[in-house]
Structures are given as structure tokens and as C-alpha cells.
Design a protein around this motif. Structure first.
Motif, PDB file in Angstrom:
ATOM      1  N   GLU A 187      -2.858  23.777  40.949  1.00 52.45           N
ATOM      2  CA  GLU A 187      -1.423  23.867  41.247  1.00 52.45           C
ATOM      3  C   GLU A 187      -0.852  22.470  41.412  1.00 52.45           C
ATOM      4  O   GLU A 187      -1.478  21.595  42.000  1.00 52.45           O
ATOM      5  CB  GLU A 187      -1.175  24.681  42.521  1.00 52.45           C
ATOM      6  N   GLY A 188       0.339  22.261  40.896  1.00 46.88           N
ATOM      7  CA  GLY A 188       1.010  20.977  41.026  1.00 46.88           C
ATOM      8  C   GLY A 188       2.469  21.174  41.381  1.00 46.88           C
ATOM      9  O   GLY A 188       2.963  22.302  41.486  1.00 46.88           O
ATOM     10  N   THR A 189       3.169  20.047  41.577  1.00 44.95           N
ATOM     11  CA  THR A 189       4.587  20.075  41.921  1.00 44.95           C
ATOM     12  C   THR A 189       5.376  19.285  40.889  1.00 44.95           C
ATOM     13  O   THR A 189       5.019  18.140  40.586  1.00 44.95           O
ATOM     14  CB  THR A 189       4.832  19.474  43.323  1.00 44.95           C
ATOM     15  N   VAL A 190       6.418  19.887  40.366  1.00 39.93           N
ATOM     16  CA  VAL A 190       7.248  19.203  39.367  1.00 39.93           C
ATOM     17  C   VAL A 190       7.968  18.031  40.030  1.00 39.93           C
ATOM     18  O   VAL A 190       8.730  18.208  40.985  1.00 39.93           O
ATOM     19  CB  VAL A 190       8.275  20.163  38.743  1.00 39.93           C
ATOM     20  N   GLU A 228      12.885  20.403  39.389  1.00 40.86           N
ATOM     21  CA  GLU A 228      12.166  19.468  40.259  1.00 40.86           C
ATOM     22  C   GLU A 228      11.849  20.154  41.584  1.00 40.86           C
ATOM     23  O   GLU A 228      12.689  20.818  42.168  1.00 40.86           O
ATOM     24  CB  GLU A 228      12.998  18.202  40.500  1.00 40.86           C
ATOM     25  N   GLY A 229      10.614  19.981  42.045  1.00 44.61           N
ATOM     26  CA  GLY A 229      10.180  20.605  43.293  1.00 44.61           C
ATOM     27  C   GLY A 229       9.448  21.919  43.098  1.00 44.61           C
ATOM     28  O   GLY A 229       8.809  22.416  44.039  1.00 44.61           O
ATOM     29  N   ASP A 230       9.523  22.484  41.907  1.00 51.54           N
ATOM     30  CA  ASP A 230       8.828  23.755  41.636  1.00 51.54           C
ATOM     31  C   ASP A 230       7.317  23.592  41.741  1.00 51.54           C
ATOM     32  O   ASP A 230       6.761  22.568  41.333  1.00 51.54           O
ATOM     33  CB  ASP A 230       9.142  24.260  40.225  1.00 51.54           C
ATOM     34  N   LYS A 231       6.668  24.595  42.310  1.00 49.42           N
ATOM     35  CA  LYS A 231       5.210  24.661  42.291  1.00 49.42           C
ATOM     36  C   LYS A 231       4.807  25.294  40.965  1.00 49.42           C
ATOM     37  O   LYS A 231       5.361  26.322  40.567  1.00 49.42           O
ATOM     38  CB  LYS A 231       4.674  25.507  43.451  1.00 49.42           C
ATOM     39  N   LEU A 232       3.843  24.663  40.302  1.00 43.93           N
ATOM     40  CA  LEU A 232       3.502  25.108  38.962  1.00 43.93           C
ATOM     41  C   LEU A 232       1.990  25.151  38.786  1.00 43.93           C
ATOM     42  O   LEU A 232       1.290  24.202  39.128  1.00 43.93           O
ATOM     43  CB  LEU A 232       4.106  24.131  37.947  1.00 43.93           C
ATOM     44  N   GLU A 233       1.492  26.261  38.271  1.00 42.19           N
ATOM     45  CA  GLU A 233       0.077  26.364  37.940  1.00 42.19           C
ATOM     46  C   GLU A 233      -0.122  25.772  36.545  1.00 42.19           C
ATOM     47  O   GLU A 233       0.601  26.127  35.612  1.00 42.19           O
ATOM     48  CB  GLU A 233      -0.380  27.815  37.977  1.00 42.19           C
ATOM     49  N   VAL A 234      -1.068  24.858  36.440  1.00 38.89           N
ATOM     50  CA  VAL A 234      -1.273  24.176  35.154  1.00 38.89           C
ATOM     51  C   VAL A 234      -2.764  24.106  34.824  1.00 38.89           C
ATOM     52  O   VAL A 234      -3.614  24.106  35.703  1.00 38.89           O
ATOM     53  CB  VAL A 234      -0.699  22.743  35.186  1.00 38.89           C
ATOM     54  N   GLU A 235      -3.031  24.040  33.535  1.00 44.50           N
ATOM     55  CA  GLU A 235      -4.401  23.815  33.061  1.00 44.50           C
ATOM     56  C   GLU A 235      -4.500  22.389  32.531  1.00 44.50           C
ATOM     57  O   GLU A 235      -3.597  21.898  31.845  1.00 44.50           O
ATOM     58  CB  GLU A 235      -4.744  24.795  31.946  1.00 44.50           C
ATOM     59  N   ILE A 236      -5.581  21.711  32.861  1.00 49.74           N
ATOM     60  CA  ILE A 236      -5.785  20.347  32.386  1.00 49.74           C
ATOM     61  C   ILE A 236      -6.259  20.394  30.940  1.00 49.74           C
ATOM     62  O   ILE A 236      -7.282  21.006  30.632  1.00 49.74           O
ATOM     63  CB  ILE A 236      -6.804  19.601  33.266  1.00 49.74           C
ATOM     64  N   LEU A 237      -5.499  19.752  30.070  1.00 47.76           N
ATOM     65  CA  LEU A 237      -5.866  19.708  28.651  1.00 47.76           C
ATOM     66  C   LEU A 237      -6.743  18.500  28.350  1.00 47.76           C
ATOM     67  O   LEU A 237      -7.735  18.595  27.630  1.00 47.76           O
ATOM     68  CB  LEU A 237      -4.609  19.674  27.778  1.00 47.76           C
ATOM     69  N   SER A 238      -6.360  17.329  28.895  1.00 43.62           N
ATOM     70  CA  SER A 238      -7.136  16.114  28.661  1.00 43.62           C
ATOM     71  C   SER A 238      -6.880  15.106  29.773  1.00 43.62           C
ATOM     72  O   SER A 238      -5.828  15.131  30.424  1.00 43.62           O
ATOM     73  CB  SER A 238      -6.784  15.483  27.307  1.00 43.62           C
ATOM     74  N   SER A 249      -0.987  21.925  30.711  1.00 45.03           N
ATOM     75  CA  SER A 249      -0.349  23.074  30.076  1.00 45.03           C
ATOM     76  C   SER A 249      -0.042  24.136  31.116  1.00 45.03           C
ATOM     77  O   SER A 249      -0.922  24.525  31.892  1.00 45.03           O
ATOM     78  CB  SER A 249      -1.257  23.674  29.000  1.00 45.03           C
ATOM     79  N   HIS A 250       1.207  24.556  31.153  1.00 43.09           N
ATOM     80  CA  HIS A 250       1.567  25.705  31.988  1.00 43.09           C
ATOM     81  C   HIS A 250       1.414  26.982  31.174  1.00 43.09           C
ATOM     82  O   HIS A 250       1.053  28.034  31.695  1.00 43.09           O
ATOM     83  CB  HIS A 250       3.006  25.555  32.485  1.00 43.09           C
ATOM     84  N   LYS A 251       1.662  26.869  29.885  1.00 39.76           N
ATOM     85  CA  LYS A 251       1.582  28.010  28.973  1.00 39.76           C
ATOM     86  C   LYS A 251       0.220  28.688  29.043  1.00 39.76           C
ATOM     87  O   LYS A 251       0.131  29.925  29.035  1.00 39.76           O
ATOM     88  CB  LYS A 251       1.866  27.532  27.547  1.00 39.76           C
ATOM     89  N   ASN A 252      -0.841  27.875  29.129  1.00 38.11           N
ATOM     90  CA  ASN A 252      -2.195  28.432  29.114  1.00 38.11           C
ATOM     91  C   ASN A 252      -2.535  29.231  30.358  1.00 38.11           C
ATOM     92  O   ASN A 252      -3.539  29.941  30.396  1.00 38.11           O
ATOM     93  CB  ASN A 252      -3.225  27.327  28.921  1.00 38.11           C
ATOM     94  N   THR A 253      -1.729  29.096  31.420  1.00 37.85           N
ATOM     95  CA  THR A 253      -1.983  29.856  32.649  1.00 37.85           C
ATOM     96  C   THR A 253      -1.200  31.168  32.662  1.00 37.85           C
ATOM     97  O   THR A 253      -1.355  31.969  33.579  1.00 37.85           O
ATOM     98  CB  THR A 253      -1.593  29.034  33.892  1.00 37.85           C
ATOM     99  N   LEU A 254      -0.362  31.361  31.668  1.00 36.54           N
ATOM    100  CA  LEU A 254       0.466  32.571  31.601  1.00 36.54           C
ATOM    101  C   LEU A 254      -0.182  33.608  30.692  1.00 36.54           C
ATOM    102  O   LEU A 254      -0.895  33.251  29.763  1.00 36.54           O
ATOM    103  CB  LEU A 254       1.854  32.225  31.060  1.00 36.54           C
TER     104      LEU A 254
END
Length: 374
Positions: A187-190, A228-238, A249-254
Motif C-alpha cells: 500500500e502506498g500514498t499518492v 493526492e493523499g489517496d491510499k493505493l494498493e500497488v504491485e511493484i513492476l521493477s 502498477s495499480h491495475k495489476n491489483t484490480l
């Protein structure tokens, strides 16, 4: 020295004494001289002192510097001794870039005043890595600092808390970089939005979610999807540790557009779609965002055609019949031809039915006219 001997006192000497009286504007100290020494309130500390009792009490043992000797009056300074010691310590800390803790004593225009054995100043720009509008919460609070600049001749001591924070952030960043691996979902923050994507803080370091990785659907503007400030689930690509660049990538978590497609579509269903692409072997029709099915050229019309463009055009809305759905291979077979055949079959049936119901004889039409001649 016998009790009747009086020591010689000279300006600049360092002496020890005991506080015998605390007055409003000065302190009297017994240094073994024939008269008591005087420490003016201004010589008690390098910081501003409201009352002498805030600094010393009767009976305190002090190390003092003789500032003035005149007519048996001796002026002493506690501040000068502390300043001398403080300068030496600060020079060592400056050379070694040591991080140490101090206490904020005053909030003044342009920054903070701290106690480092003498008056130290932290400019507003060196307090934090971000803008601080009101410094009142810092008063009397401890703060870790590094010496940013020293000038003994100008009696200037500049300190920085920001440098400590930046050093800690850099250390944390390197630790995080070593831990991150492609495929991890965190999880990250925009932090920041641009026209090409969003920068997301993943624990002290920013990674980029390219606009193409925000959603399975086409995204025109980053701000349409995140703020800005949104919590976002992301996958590490590289992870590029040398350049400190992280692709996310946020797409890959959806859930993908094809997820559970067999529960939404079944052979025999008739659905509406949009022609997205025409190819020589057929037409791709979008049924849901990100889900396209193929109408093979043989299934486009109830007659032979040379190319799909003879019948269809990109952007056209069409009704199609689902022939087959394969979620694993992400393939859907569609037909327009079968719908046309079914429609033709209905029309023929309807025509034949209407023909049966409307059967009549010649007599039915002219019978009433023949009656006139009977």
C-alpha cells in the motif's frame, strides 16, 4: 592558602564559587575573596533570563570567569565559561557532523532559538523538510539537530533539524530499496499527480504508477482515477536501485476485466457491443470495458462478403450473439449472422402465419355484389 590569605584575582581567570544570595538582577557568589563576586543576570546564561532564580539557587557551586575587577568589586560570568565549553563542543560536533539533541527555548521571527550551551539558531527553512506555518508547538520541545554553520567571531551558531530528517529519510530509502522486489503488492500514498501518471510513496520513497497502469480501462487524465493523499494498493513492476526508480502498477491489483466473465456471459446470450477494430478475418467487438469478442468474417452477415468493412465500421454499435466464452484464454466467439438468420426465420414464420389467417375465396370478395342480381 591560610584562611587569612586573599587570592589574587585577574580578569580572565576561571574561579569556583558558591551562591550566597540570589537577587532580582544579580547573584552574589563567594569565591574566597574579601568581597563577594557579582554575577549580573545578563551573565547567567547565553539565553534570555527573566529571573535569576530560574537559573541558580543559594548553595549552588558555580564555575565562573572574572570579567572585571574594580575597587574591590568583581564581576563574574557564568555565561562566558559555558560559552567557551560550548564552542569547543560545537566545533567537534561540526567537524564530525554529529547528531545531537537540544531544546527549543524561544520561537522568534524566522525560526527557533535553542540551548546548546549558548544561543543557537535554527532558521525556519532548516526546521523541517516541509513548510511549517506555526512554530508554537516546538517551544520547550526536544529536537535532534546537526551544526550547519559556526562563526565564533560573529558569535553565530546555525543548526539544522532538516538535515537530520533528510539523513534519516535517505537511510530509510536505501533500506526500503533493498527490500522491494518485483511482484510484491504493497500500500502506498499518492504524493503527486502528473499528466503521465502518479507518484506514490511506498514507505519513504516514491514510485511511479504510469497512467497506463492505473486501470484496466483507458484513462484520459490521471486525476480522473486518483487524487493526492489517496491510499493505493500497488504491485511493484521493477526496481532500479542505482537510479532509485520504482515502477508500480495499480491495475495489476484490480480484478481483470475478464475475471468471472463466464458468469456474466453464456453461449446464446444476445448483447450490445461496439466495433473496436476491423481486421481481414473479422471484427473485434467490445462487450465490456477491456473485454472484446471476435465476430469471424464468416459470422458477420447472412451472405458472402469479401471484407468486414463491407458491412461494419469502427465505432458502430451492434447486437451480437455469444457463441463461445473461454475465460482462461480470454476469447469470446460472437455472431451477427446467427441473429440475422433467426430474424429471417421469424419473419418467414410470421408471413406464413399471416398468410394462413388471411386465406379467402373469390366469392368472399364479390359475394355481396352477386346478391343484387338474384
Amino acid at each position: 592558602m591560610s584562611e587569612h590569605e586573599v587570592p589574587n584575582v585577574n580578569v580572565g581567570d576561571i574561579v569556583k564559587g558558591t551562591v550566597v544570595k540570589v537577587e532580582d538582577k544579580q547573584v552574589l557568589v563567594d569565591i574566597g575573596y574579601k568581597t563577594e563576586g557579582i554575577v549580573p543576570i545578563s551573565e547567567l546564561s547565553n539565553l534570555h533570563v527573566e529571573e535569576t532564580a530560574d537559573v541558580v539557587s543559594e548553595g549552588d557551586e558555580l564555575t565562573l570567569k572574572i570579567k572585571k575587577v574594580e575597587d574591590d568589586e568583581i564581576i563574574l560570568s557564568k555565561r562566558a565559561v559555558e560559552a567557551e565549553e560550548a564552542w569547543e563542543q560545537l566545533e567537534e560536533k561540526f567537524n564530525s557532523q554529529e547528531v545531537f539533541e537540544t531544546t527549543v527555548k524561544e520561537v522568534v521571527k524566522g525560526g527557533l532559538v535553542v540551548d546548546v550551551g549558548l544561543r543557537g539558531f535554527i532558521p525556519a527553512s532548516l526546521v523541517e523538510t516541509y513548510y511549517v506555518e506555526d512554530f508554537s508547538d516546538y517551544l520547550n520541545q526536544p529536537l535532534t539537530v546537526k551544526v550547519a554553520d559556526l562563526d565564533r567571531e560573529q558569535d553565530r551558531v546555525i543548526l539544522s533539524h532538516r538535515a537530520v530528517v533528510e539523513e534519516e529519510n535517505e537511510k530509510n530509502k536505501q533500506e526500503i530499496l533493498q527490500k522491494l522486489e518485483p511482484g510484491q503488492v504493497i500500500e502506498g500514498t499518492v504524493q503527486r499527480i502528473t499528466n503521465f501518471g502518479a507518484f506514490v510513496d511506498v514507505g519513504g520513497i516514491d514510485g511511479l504508477v504510469h497512467i497506463s497502469e492505473l486501470s484496466h480501462e483507458h484513462v484520459e487524465k490521471t486525476s480522473d482515477v486518483v487524487s493526492e493523499g489517496d491510499k493505493l494498493e500497488v504491485e511493484i513492476l521493477s526496481v532500479d536501485r542505482d537510479s532509485e526508480r520504482i515502477s508500480l502498477s495499480h491495475k495489476n491489483t484490480l480484478p481483470g476485466p475478464w475475471t468471472n466473465i463466464e458468469a456474466r456471459l453464456a453461449p446464446g446470450d444476445v448483447v450490445e457491443g461496439t466495433v473496436k477494430r476491423l481486421v481481414n478475418f473479422g471484427a473485434f467487438v467490445e462487450l465490456f470495458p477491456g473485454v472484446e469478442g471476435l465476430v469471424h468474417i464468416s459470422q458477420i452477415a447472412n451472405r458472402h462478403i469479401g471484407t468486414p468493412s463491407e458491412v461494419l465500421e469502427t465505432g458502430q454499435t451492434v447486437n451480437v450473439k455469444v457463441i463461445d466464452v473461454n475465460e482462461q484464454d480470454e476469447r469470446i466467439a460472437l455472431s451477427i449472422k446467427e441473429l440475422e438468420q433467426e430474424e429471417e426465420a421469424k419473419e418467414i414464420t410470421s408471413y406464413e402465419k399471416d398468410n394462413d389467417q388471411s386465406s379467402f375465396s373469390f366469392g368472399d370478395v364479390i359475394g355481396d355484389k352477386l346478391d343484387k342480381y338474384k
